[in-house]
Design a protein around this motif. Structure first.
Motif, PDB file in Angstrom:
ATOM      1  N   LEU A   1       5.097  73.091 -92.066  1.00  0.00           N
ATOM      2  CA  LEU A   1       5.765  72.572 -93.327  1.00  0.00           C
ATOM      3  C   LEU A   1       5.902  71.199 -93.247  1.00  0.00           C
ATOM      4  CD1 LEU A   1       8.178  75.793 -93.445  1.00  0.00           C
ATOM      5  CD2 LEU A   1       6.125  75.398 -94.864  1.00  0.00           C
TER       6      LEU A   1
ATOM      7  N   PHE B   1       8.405  68.180 -94.982  1.00  0.00           N
ATOM      8  CA  PHE B   1       9.585  67.798 -95.771  1.00  0.00           C
ATOM      9  C   PHE B   1       9.633  66.228 -96.081  1.00  0.00           C
ATOM     10  CE2 PHE B   1      10.218  71.479 -93.215  1.00  0.00           C
ATOM     11  CZ  PHE B   1      10.622  72.691 -94.329  1.00  0.00           C
TER      12      PHE B   1
ATOM     13  N   LEU C   1      16.728  70.546 -90.884  1.00  0.00           N
ATOM     14  CA  LEU C   1      15.606  70.703 -90.725  1.00  0.00           C
ATOM     15  C   LEU C   1      15.423  70.782 -89.010  1.00  0.00           C
ATOM     16  CD1 LEU C   1      13.714  68.230 -92.873  1.00  0.00           C
ATOM     17  CD2 LEU C   1      14.071  70.779 -93.242  1.00  0.00           C
TER      18      LEU C   1
ATOM     19  N   GLN D   1       8.090  61.850 -93.557  1.00  0.00           N
ATOM     20  CA  GLN D   1       8.228  63.207 -93.675  1.00  0.00           C
ATOM     21  C   GLN D   1       8.900  63.687 -92.271  1.00  0.00           C
ATOM     22  OE1 GLN D   1       4.170  64.117 -94.523  1.00  0.00           O
ATOM     23  NE2 GLN D   1       5.006  64.734 -96.898  1.00  0.00           N
TER      24      GLN D   1
ATOM     25  N   PHE E   1      17.190  74.119 -99.219  1.00  0.00           N
ATOM     26  CA  PHE E   1      15.770  73.194 -99.082  1.00  0.00           C
ATOM     27  C   PHE E   1      15.452  72.586-100.621  1.00  0.00           C
ATOM     28  CE2 PHE E   1      15.391  76.229 -95.393  1.00  0.00           C
ATOM     29  CZ  PHE E   1      14.967  75.201 -94.819  1.00  0.00           C
TER      30      PHE E   1
ATOM     31  N   PHE F   1      14.809  68.797-100.820  1.00  0.00           N
ATOM     32  CA  PHE F   1      13.522  68.475-100.293  1.00  0.00           C
ATOM     33  C   PHE F   1      12.162  68.668-101.281  1.00  0.00           C
ATOM     34  CE2 PHE F   1      16.393  69.505 -96.789  1.00  0.00           C
ATOM     35  CZ  PHE F   1      16.352  68.254 -95.944  1.00  0.00           C
TER      36      PHE F   1
ATOM     37  N   SER G   1       8.831  70.027-100.472  1.00  0.00           N
ATOM     38  CA  SER G   1       8.281  70.420 -99.487  1.00  0.00           C
ATOM     39  C   SER G   1       6.869  70.696 -99.455  1.00  0.00           C
ATOM     40  CB  SER G   1       9.111  71.750 -98.941  1.00  0.00           C
ATOM     41  OG  SER G   1      10.397  71.442 -99.089  1.00  0.00           O
ATOM     42  N   TYR G   2       6.066  70.829 -98.617  1.00  0.00           N
ATOM     43  CA  TYR G   2       4.539  71.184 -98.659  1.00  0.00           C
ATOM     44  C   TYR G   2       4.207  72.089 -97.547  1.00  0.00           C
ATOM     45  CZ  TYR G   2       4.709  66.716-101.101  1.00  0.00           C
ATOM     46  OH  TYR G   2       5.078  65.804-102.124  1.00  0.00           O
TER      47      TYR G   2
END
Length: 204
Positions: free
Chosen positions: A60, A62, A76, A119, A147, A150, A152-153
């Motif tokens: 993940l 961020f 995180l 990130q 979250f 952020f 996020s991916y």
């Protein structure tokens, strides 16, 4: 070296540089990097292509943006302090080849496992499979409004520094050749052609 041979050599050098560029683009492309919304329950499936048999990391990601460092650690996790694990996420992911399950993992994702200028990373596991098309599914069933701050991916990619395949070796050596050796060789060939041309003009 004749003029014809010199021109052919320059064309070969240019073609090799072009080939190396497209080769590197293909084998260095991340199989997956897609936005994921961790403020809602996640149940997503992605079609991915693994270009080579390599150890890929599932993370993940961020975006740090300009968020306060202490806030980043509180949400995180602080990878240097196990007492600051951040907010947990219940994650289940699976990798399929056609309709067959290749690998899956169920975990409580805690803490960060890497920081960059842009990130923060949270590791979900690793895979190493033959190249080809796959389906990757991910489920997160305990979203948090924290979250929302952020972007996020979900990412599947490899660390080039830890890569040990002929493709990554060629990318590295090809890059060195194109940066240091090819310009030197091409420069000498061009210099020879220029000198010959000048001599031809002066002798005419």
């Amino acid at each position: 070296m004749s003029n014809r041979s010199a021109i052919i050599a320059i064309i070969i050098l240019a073609a090799h540089a072009l080939f190396t560029h497209f080769f590197s683009e293909h084998f260095s492309k991340a199989p997956l990097k897609e936005p994921i919304n961790l403020t809602d329950s996640v149940n997503s499936t992605f079609e991915i292509y693994i270009p080579m048999e390599q150890t890929y990391e599932i993370n993940l990601l961020f975006d740090r943006k300009e968020l306060d460092f202490e806030y980043l650690k509180s949400v995180l996790g602080n990878m240097t302090n196990n007492d600051e694990n951040g907010m947990p996420l219940n994650v289940v992911w699976s990798l399929y080849k056609e309709d067959s399950l290749v690998k899956s993992n169920s975990l409580i994702a805690l803490n960060s496992c890497g920081w960059s200028q842009a990130q923060v990373y949270r590791c979900l596991g690793k895979i190493k499979v033959p190249s080809g098309k796959y389906k990757f599914s991910i489920n997160v069933n305990n979203p948090s409004r924290e979250f929302a701050n952020f972007t996020s991916y979900i990412s599947i990619n490899y660390n080039f520094k830890n890569a040990h395949t002929w493709q990554t070796s060629y990318m590295f050596l090809g890059m060195l050749f194109n940066i240091f050796i090819a310009p030197f060789i091409g420069g000498i060939i061009l210099l020879i052609l220029i000198v010959r041309y000048i001599r031809h003009l002066t002798s005419a």
